[in-house]
Design a protein around this motif. Structure first.
Motif, mmCIF file in Angstrom:
data_model
loop_
_atom_site.group_PDB
_atom_site.id
_atom_site.type_symbol
_atom_site.label_atom_id
_atom_site.label_comp_id
_atom_site.label_asym_id
_atom_site.label_seq_id
_atom_site.Cartn_x
_atom_site.Cartn_y
_atom_site.Cartn_z
ATOM 1 N N SER A 215 0.500 -1.227 -0.251
ATOM 2 C CA SER A 215 -0.093 0.024 0.015
ATOM 3 C C SER A 215 0.993 1.149 0.073
ATOM 4 O O SER A 215 2.085 1.442 -0.358
ATOM 5 C CB SER A 215 -1.218 0.238 1.450
ATOM 6 O OG SER A 215 0.096 0.424 2.481
ATOM 7 N N PRO A 216 0.592 2.235 -0.338
ATOM 8 C CA PRO A 216 1.640 3.285 -0.095
ATOM 9 C C PRO A 216 2.623 3.802 0.743
ATOM 10 O O PRO A 216 1.528 3.625 1.660
ATOM 11 C CB PRO A 216 0.614 5.181 -0.239
ATOM 12 C CG PRO A 216 -1.136 4.551 -1.385
ATOM 13 C CD PRO A 216 -0.912 2.590 -0.235
ATOM 14 N N GLY A 217 3.884 3.696 0.349
ATOM 15 C CA GLY A 217 4.463 4.031 1.713
ATOM 16 C C GLY A 217 4.809 2.431 2.540
ATOM 17 O O GLY A 217 5.698 2.835 3.072
ATOM 18 N N ARG A 218 3.893 1.338 2.717
ATOM 19 C CA ARG A 218 4.590 0.622 3.318
ATOM 20 C C ARG A 218 4.148 -0.980 2.198
ATOM 21 O O ARG A 218 3.610 -0.793 1.416
ATOM 22 C CB ARG A 218 3.529 0.429 4.282
ATOM 23 C CG ARG A 218 1.864 0.516 3.872
ATOM 24 C CD ARG A 218 1.381 0.705 5.143
ATOM 25 N NE ARG A 218 1.024 1.934 5.564
ATOM 26 C CZ ARG A 218 0.273 2.165 6.244
ATOM 27 N NH1 ARG A 218 -0.974 1.321 7.374
ATOM 28 N NH2 ARG A 218 -0.338 3.799 6.637
ATOM 29 N N GLU A 366 7.560 26.469 -6.363
ATOM 30 C CA GLU A 366 9.174 26.572 -7.393
ATOM 31 C C GLU A 366 9.387 24.547 -7.152
ATOM 32 O O GLU A 366 10.029 24.264 -7.870
ATOM 33 C CB GLU A 366 9.948 26.530 -6.262
ATOM 34 C CG GLU A 366 10.226 28.433 -7.004
ATOM 35 C CD GLU A 366 11.051 28.884 -5.606
ATOM 36 O OE1 GLU A 366 12.039 28.324 -5.326
ATOM 37 O OE2 GLU A 366 10.871 30.362 -5.164
ATOM 38 N N ALA A 367 8.924 23.711 -6.270
ATOM 39 C CA ALA A 367 8.991 22.292 -6.328
ATOM 40 C C ALA A 367 8.078 21.355 -7.528
ATOM 41 O O ALA A 367 7.327 22.710 -7.956
ATOM 42 C CB ALA A 367 8.981 21.822 -4.988
ATOM 43 N N GLU A 368 8.935 20.569 -7.283
ATOM 44 C CA GLU A 368 8.537 19.493 -8.321
ATOM 45 C C GLU A 368 7.287 19.343 -8.141
ATOM 46 O O GLU A 368 7.126 18.398 -6.604
ATOM 47 C CB GLU A 368 9.344 19.108 -8.936
ATOM 48 C CG GLU A 368 10.391 18.947 -10.113
ATOM 49 C CD GLU A 368 9.990 20.076 -10.814
ATOM 50 O OE1 GLU A 368 9.026 19.103 -11.552
ATOM 51 O OE2 GLU A 368 10.603 20.996 -11.168
ATOM 52 N N VAL A 369 6.038 19.072 -8.820
ATOM 53 C CA VAL A 369 4.719 18.086 -8.222
ATOM 54 C C VAL A 369 5.500 16.570 -7.854
ATOM 55 O O VAL A 369 6.306 15.985 -8.725
ATOM 56 C CB VAL A 369 3.637 17.635 -9.772
ATOM 57 C CG1 VAL A 369 2.238 16.718 -8.759
ATOM 58 C CG2 VAL A 369 3.565 18.878 -10.559
ATOM 59 N N GLY A 370 4.647 16.578 -6.458
ATOM 60 C CA GLY A 370 5.116 15.106 -5.899
ATOM 61 C C GLY A 370 5.960 15.713 -4.724
ATOM 62 O O GLY A 370 6.490 14.593 -3.946
ATOM 63 N N PHE A 387 11.008 14.045 0.346
ATOM 64 C CA PHE A 387 10.822 13.012 -0.551
ATOM 65 C C PHE A 387 9.569 13.490 -2.117
ATOM 66 O O PHE A 387 9.228 14.621 -1.989
ATOM 67 C CB PHE A 387 9.263 11.801 0.296
ATOM 68 C CG PHE A 387 9.680 12.301 1.732
ATOM 69 C CD1 PHE A 387 10.630 10.519 1.669
ATOM 70 C CD2 PHE A 387 9.664 12.830 3.140
ATOM 71 C CE1 PHE A 387 11.431 10.570 3.071
ATOM 72 C CE2 PHE A 387 9.980 12.388 4.195
ATOM 73 C CZ PHE A 387 10.715 11.145 4.299
ATOM 74 N N ASN A 388 9.990 12.788 -2.721
ATOM 75 C CA ASN A 388 8.842 13.065 -4.216
ATOM 76 C C ASN A 388 8.214 11.489 -4.104
ATOM 77 O O ASN A 388 8.578 10.622 -4.343
ATOM 78 C CB ASN A 388 9.509 13.141 -5.320
ATOM 79 C CG ASN A 388 9.053 13.632 -6.116
ATOM 80 O OD1 ASN A 388 8.398 12.955 -6.626
ATOM 81 N ND2 ASN A 388 9.100 14.979 -6.851
ATOM 82 N N PHE A 389 6.819 11.931 -4.262
ATOM 83 C CA PHE A 389 6.142 10.745 -4.154
ATOM 84 C C PHE A 389 4.827 10.794 -4.913
ATOM 85 O O PHE A 389 4.517 9.634 -5.411
ATOM 86 C CB PHE A 389 4.992 11.112 -3.246
ATOM 87 C CG PHE A 389 5.112 10.599 -1.498
ATOM 88 C CD1 PHE A 389 6.016 9.742 -1.275
ATOM 89 C CD2 PHE A 389 5.540 12.239 -0.779
ATOM 90 C CE1 PHE A 389 7.210 9.819 -0.083
ATOM 91 C CE2 PHE A 389 5.781 11.880 0.757
ATOM 92 C CZ PHE A 389 6.233 10.479 0.987
ATOM 93 N N VAL A 396 0.429 11.123 -3.750
ATOM 94 C CA VAL A 396 1.099 11.783 -2.820
ATOM 95 C C VAL A 396 0.661 12.361 -1.441
ATOM 96 O O VAL A 396 1.509 12.535 -0.749
ATOM 97 C CB VAL A 396 1.343 13.326 -3.725
ATOM 98 C CG1 VAL A 396 1.805 14.070 -2.679
ATOM 99 C CG2 VAL A 396 2.023 13.056 -5.861
ATOM 100 N N VAL A 397 -0.675 12.606 -1.929
ATOM 101 C CA VAL A 397 -1.287 13.049 -0.229
ATOM 102 C C VAL A 397 -1.272 11.636 0.378
ATOM 103 O O VAL A 397 -0.675 11.510 2.289
ATOM 104 C CB VAL A 397 -2.946 13.179 -0.727
ATOM 105 C CG1 VAL A 397 -3.170 13.487 0.761
ATOM 106 C CG2 VAL A 397 -2.953 14.105 -1.097
ATOM 107 N N ASP A 398 -1.426 10.083 0.056
ATOM 108 C CA ASP A 398 -1.164 9.457 0.606
ATOM 109 C C ASP A 398 -0.394 8.370 1.610
ATOM 110 O O ASP A 398 -0.128 8.324 2.568
ATOM 111 C CB ASP A 398 -2.739 8.384 -0.353
ATOM 112 C CG ASP A 398 -3.770 8.011 0.334
ATOM 113 O OD1 ASP A 398 -4.684 8.439 0.631
ATOM 114 O OD2 ASP A 398 -4.558 7.961 -0.936
#
Length: 418
Positions: A215-218, A366-370, A387-389, A396-398
């Motif tokens: 799942s996202p991130g895990r 200025e930051a890239e998406v994610g 982090f870049n998700f 990205v949010v999750d």
């Protein structure tokens, strides 16, 4: 030993309601050593039901059916089951008395003809008494298969399963032991994790299977052992986990007892009498929502400031405009300031802060998406990580929510679980 779960109802097939019964039933059966061979959701159609029952006959030992047992004309399960088992409906006196008492006591009116039909059951079935509702469960046997029909209302179904069905299944069948152990990991993707532990996985005993549950991130690593000796299975799982842990030490959170990380975090905070708060921008309060969804969260959750707009970061949190202008609103400096300011304002021991660009477009950021910066404040220090998700926005949010919970959980373990 195999089972099948069948849910009946057009409301499930059109997405009007979500089928939660099947998941509950699968867990309940797994606990007593009965594996679920398949799950089906079918329409309220007599021919469809008959074809489904016929296809499962003698293919599995147990078929559990939920739904279609109400008093209205579109609830046809009982009549269809009678047709399939060549039986007839008869009124059950005990059920009728129960239904009458429920209607007259709760609704203060006489029982209707439709309500009386709830007491009709196949003549040869074993009635599974439903103390919390009007529709009884039914246990029918045909050849080598037991057909168990239950109401679709979740709390009624659960009552009958726990009090009527499980004891009968245990008494009727000799079942193998099925034991699961799950390890929770963070920060390493499924494919990289699989490469890292490939040799260990290849040498697992035949009676132990490994499943990756990402799942996202895990990623959860679930070990499932099946056999006739509980002691042998437990010992083998303990040995394999001991061999695995050193290989994933950097990303291992611990044994997952079927609880989400936010529940584990809540228990950790409670046991050490610690408090937590959040300062959220790109996650929009979602970390606070996840934390407060846990019963008893008021014991440790102090609050949240959702400073979505830049001006709120300045006016409410007190972050200097010079810091934002110099480093950008999406930066490690701002994430650290957010965490520290909320720690001071809400007097919390630990704080998770988020600021980032979740997309879908880059906009003025200025930051890239994610890109997401997560700030962490502890009683001893304040820091932020970048982090870049990736994309899309929901991912990205999750992932930011999960990573924030992971970071704070590890900080508490590091400082309080010696």
């Amino acid at each position: 030993m195999k089972a099948a779960i069948v849910t009946i109802g057009d409301e499930i097939l059109i997405g009007q309601i979500i089928d939660t019964n099947s998941g509950y039933l699968a867990k309940a059966l797994d606990k007593i050593g009965i594996g679920v061979h398949e799950m089906l959701s079918i329409s309220d159609d007599k021919h469809h039901i008959l074809n489904t029952l016929s296809s499962l006959q003698n293919k599995v030992e147990v078929v559990i059916i939920t739904g279609g047992l109400g008093p209205t004309k579109d609830d046809i399960t009982k009549k269809t089951l009678c047709e399939y088992t060549n039986d007839t409906l008869v009124s059950n006196d005990e059920v009728l008395t129960h239904v009458t008492q429920l209607i007259e006591t709760n609704f203060k009116r006489p029982i209707s003809a439709l309500n009386r039909e709830q007491a009709l059951v196949p003549s040869r079935c074993e009635v599974l008494f439903n103390k919390v509702g009007t529709a009884p469960g039914m246990w029918m046997e045909k050849e080598n298969t037991v057909f168990i029909s239950l109401p679709g209302v979740p709390y009624e179904m659960k009552y009958i399963i726990e009090n009527e069905v499980i004891p009968r299944l245990i008494a009727k069948y000799k079942r193998p032991y099925i034991i699961h152990k799950t390890l929770l990991t963070y920060g390493v993707g499924e494919s990289l994790l699989a490469e890292r532990i490939e040799e260990w996985e290849d040498n697992l005993p035949e009676f132990i299977k490994l499943a990756y549950l990402p799942s996202p991130g895990r990623v959860r690593l679930r070990l499932s052992a099946r056999g006739t000796s509980e002691e042998v299975l437990q010992q083998a799982l303990t040995e394999q986990i001991a061999l695995l842990k050193p290989q994933i030490e950097d990303c291992l959170v611990g044994l997952d007892e079927g609880e989400p990380l936010e529940v584990m975090l809540g228990k950790l905070l409670t046991s050490h009498q610690l408090t937590i708060a959040t300062a959220e921008s790109c996650t929009g309060g979602k970390i606070a929502t996840v934390l407060t969804a846990v019963p008893g969260a008021s014991a440790y959750f102090k609050g949240s400031i959702v400073s979505y707009a830049t001006e709120i970061k300045e006016t409410v949190l007190g972050i200097p405009s010079e810091t934002i202008q110099q480093h950008s609103v999406v930066s490690a400096e701002v994430a650290r300031e957010m965490a520290q300011k909320v720690q001071q304002l809400l007097k919390a021991d630990f704080v998770i802060a988020t600021t980032g660009n979740a997309g879908p477009s880059k906009g003025e950021a200025e930051a890239e998406v994610g890109t997401v910066f997560i700030g962490i404040a502890t009683p001893k220090k304040v820091y932020a990580e970048e982090f870049n998700f990736g994309q899309p926005r929901e991912k990205v949010v999750d992932r930011a929510v999960n990573k924030g919970l992971e970071l704070i959980y590890k900080e508490i373990l590091k400082n309080y679980e010696k």
